[in-house]
Design a protein around this motif. Structure first.
Motif, PDB file in Angstrom:
ATOM      1  N   SER A  28       0.707  -1.015   0.066  1.00  0.00           N
ATOM      2  CA  SER A  28       0.020  -0.058  -0.163  1.00  0.00           C
ATOM      3  C   SER A  28       0.841   1.397   0.085  1.00  0.00           C
ATOM      4  CB  SER A  28      -0.864  -0.007   1.319  1.00  0.00           C
ATOM      5  OG  SER A  28      -1.577   1.303   1.433  1.00  0.00           O
ATOM      6  N   CYS A  29       0.521   2.054  -0.935  1.00  0.00           N
ATOM      7  CA  CYS A  29       1.176   3.564  -0.695  1.00  0.00           C
ATOM      8  C   CYS A  29       0.168   4.676  -0.380  1.00  0.00           C
ATOM      9  CB  CYS A  29       1.692   3.762  -2.165  1.00  0.00           C
ATOM     10  SG  CYS A  29       0.607   4.209  -3.412  1.00  0.00           S
ATOM     11  N   SER A  33       2.375  10.784  -1.179  1.00  0.00           N
ATOM     12  CA  SER A  33       2.325  11.742  -2.376  1.00  0.00           C
ATOM     13  C   SER A  33       3.221  11.142  -3.406  1.00  0.00           C
ATOM     14  CB  SER A  33       2.549  12.893  -1.735  1.00  0.00           C
ATOM     15  OG  SER A  33       2.578  14.018  -2.935  1.00  0.00           O
ATOM     16  N   LEU A  34       2.574  10.995  -4.548  1.00  0.00           N
ATOM     17  CA  LEU A  34       3.446  10.482  -5.814  1.00  0.00           C
ATOM     18  C   LEU A  34       4.053  11.977  -6.144  1.00  0.00           C
ATOM     19  CD1 LEU A  34       4.163   8.461  -7.995  1.00  0.00           C
ATOM     20  CD2 LEU A  34       2.093   8.918  -8.900  1.00  0.00           C
ATOM     21  N   MET A  78       4.408   3.127  -7.382  1.00  0.00           N
ATOM     22  CA  MET A  78       3.191   3.798  -6.983  1.00  0.00           C
ATOM     23  C   MET A  78       2.439   4.032  -8.405  1.00  0.00           C
ATOM     24  SD  MET A  78       4.380   6.672  -4.143  1.00  0.00           S
ATOM     25  CE  MET A  78       2.500   7.463  -3.993  1.00  0.00           C
ATOM     26  N   ARG A  79       3.349   3.938  -9.386  1.00  0.00           N
ATOM     27  CA  ARG A  79       2.591   4.355 -10.640  1.00  0.00           C
ATOM     28  C   ARG A  79       2.141   2.853 -11.483  1.00  0.00           C
ATOM     29  NH1 ARG A  79       3.003   8.373 -14.515  1.00  0.00           N
ATOM     30  NH2 ARG A  79       3.884  10.377 -13.798  1.00  0.00           N
ATOM     31  N   ARG A  85      -0.508   0.445  -6.700  1.00  0.00           N
ATOM     32  CA  ARG A  85      -1.130   1.640  -7.341  1.00  0.00           C
ATOM     33  C   ARG A  85      -2.462   1.985  -6.958  1.00  0.00           C
ATOM     34  NH1 ARG A  85      -1.301   0.533 -13.963  1.00  0.00           N
ATOM     35  NH2 ARG A  85      -3.249  -0.883 -13.715  1.00  0.00           N
ATOM     36  N   TYR A  88      -3.319   4.344  -4.141  1.00  0.00           N
ATOM     37  CA  TYR A  88      -2.767   5.679  -4.178  1.00  0.00           C
ATOM     38  C   TYR A  88      -3.929   6.591  -4.138  1.00  0.00           C
ATOM     39  CZ  TYR A  88      -0.911  10.074  -6.516  1.00  0.00           C
ATOM     40  OH  TYR A  88      -0.612  11.224  -6.884  1.00  0.00           O
ATOM     41  N   ASP A  89      -3.686   7.664  -3.283  1.00  0.00           N
ATOM     42  CA  ASP A  89      -4.895   8.676  -3.067  1.00  0.00           C
ATOM     43  C   ASP A  89      -4.926   9.559  -4.068  1.00  0.00           C
ATOM     44  OD1 ASP A  89      -5.656   7.277  -0.577  1.00  0.00           O
ATOM     45  OD2 ASP A  89      -4.006   8.539   0.342  1.00  0.00           O
ATOM     46  N   LYS A  90      -5.261   9.244  -5.445  1.00  0.00           N
ATOM     47  CA  LYS A  90      -4.941  10.247  -6.505  1.00  0.00           C
ATOM     48  C   LYS A  90      -5.966  11.635  -6.340  1.00  0.00           C
ATOM     49  CE  LYS A  90      -4.340  10.138 -11.466  1.00  0.00           C
ATOM     50  NZ  LYS A  90      -4.760   9.744 -12.777  1.00  0.00           N
ATOM     51  N   ASP A  93      -4.169  13.954  -3.737  1.00  0.00           N
ATOM     52  CA  ASP A  93      -2.770  14.408  -4.001  1.00  0.00           C
ATOM     53  C   ASP A  93      -3.072  15.227  -5.543  1.00  0.00           C
ATOM     54  OD1 ASP A  93      -0.078  14.591  -3.858  1.00  0.00           O
ATOM     55  OD2 ASP A  93       0.265  12.576  -5.095  1.00  0.00           O
TER      56      ASP A  93
END
Lengths: 215, 10
Positions: A28-29, A33-34, A78-79, A85, A88-90, A93
């Motif tokens: 998990s990420c 922040s990416l 993360m990508r 991925r 990721y809280d796109k 962020d």
């Protein structure tokens, strides 16, 4: 190399390990922040342009390779990692990180120690590193349930900068001609940006409650 | 003097 500098480097290294551990073990990420991670990858690329041309020490080369390798692998995870991925809280962020890159580049062109390509890229990396944490701090503020590893990761990153400042003070008093205003001021700005976070970190630690930055 | 000064820090 003095103990403060070594402690700073080790703290930096541990912060990266903590982050990779989180990504590896719980796949998990969340809360990371990416944008910040991409900025760090850019910071290391522009700073370590001399990695194969100027040999400083084996320690120096290995550490550079580690920071380059880990920053790119975190971005990759993360990508592109099919499980990671998804966490990721796109939508949260949303910091427009390219707005940080251009001003840093312009500032590096205007304020630098020497007007050469490597020197300007190095200076650019210092300015960019100083502000690269901002998307992460914004995300932290927006995230309701931040897990402990994310908080420790950010704390260790801040501690690394604080230790570097102590290292500069030590070197200033022990080494002749050790004077690097650009490095110092950007490092100081970077550490100040953590000020708020540190305050709430210690508050949560003292009261033994989960850290949450006020909106 | 080297073109690239200081740079022994990470």
């Amino acid at each position: 190399m003095n103990i403060l500098r070594l402690a700073g480097d080790m703290t930096h290294l541990i912060s990266v390990i903590v982050l990779l551990l989180k990504i590896h073990s719980i796949k998990s990420c969340a809360g990371i922040s990416l944008k910040t991670q991409e900025l760090y990858a850019l910071v290391f690329v522009s700073r370590y342009l001399n990695i194969f041309t100027d040999f400083i020490s084996l320690y120096n080369t290995i550490m550079k390779l580690i920071f380059l390798g880990t920053s790119f692998s975190i971005v990759w995870y993360m990508r592109y990692h099919k499980i990671v991925r998804r966490s990721y809280d796109k939508d949260q962020d949303t910091f427009r990180h390219y707005f940080l890159v251009l001003p840093c580049l312009i500032l590096a062109l205007l304020i630098n120690e020497r007007f050469t390509f490597k020197e300007i890229m190095w200076t650019f990396s210092l300015y960019l590193e100083a502000v690269a944490i901002l998307p992460q701090l914004v995300l932290l503020q927006r995230t309701k349930n931040t897990d402990n590893l994310t908080v420790q990761y950010i704390f260790l990153l801040g501690a690394y900068r604080a230790l570097y400042i102590l290292n500069w003070i030590y070197r200033y008093f022990t080494e002749p001609d050790y004077l690097h205003w650009i490095t110092w001021i950007s490092g100081l700005v970077q550490t100040i940006l953590y000020g708020d976070f540190f305050y709430y970190y210690f508050l949560s630690w003292k009261n033994n409650v989960k850290l949450q930055l006020p909106a | 003097e080297a073109e690239f000064s200081l740079k022994d820090e990470l």
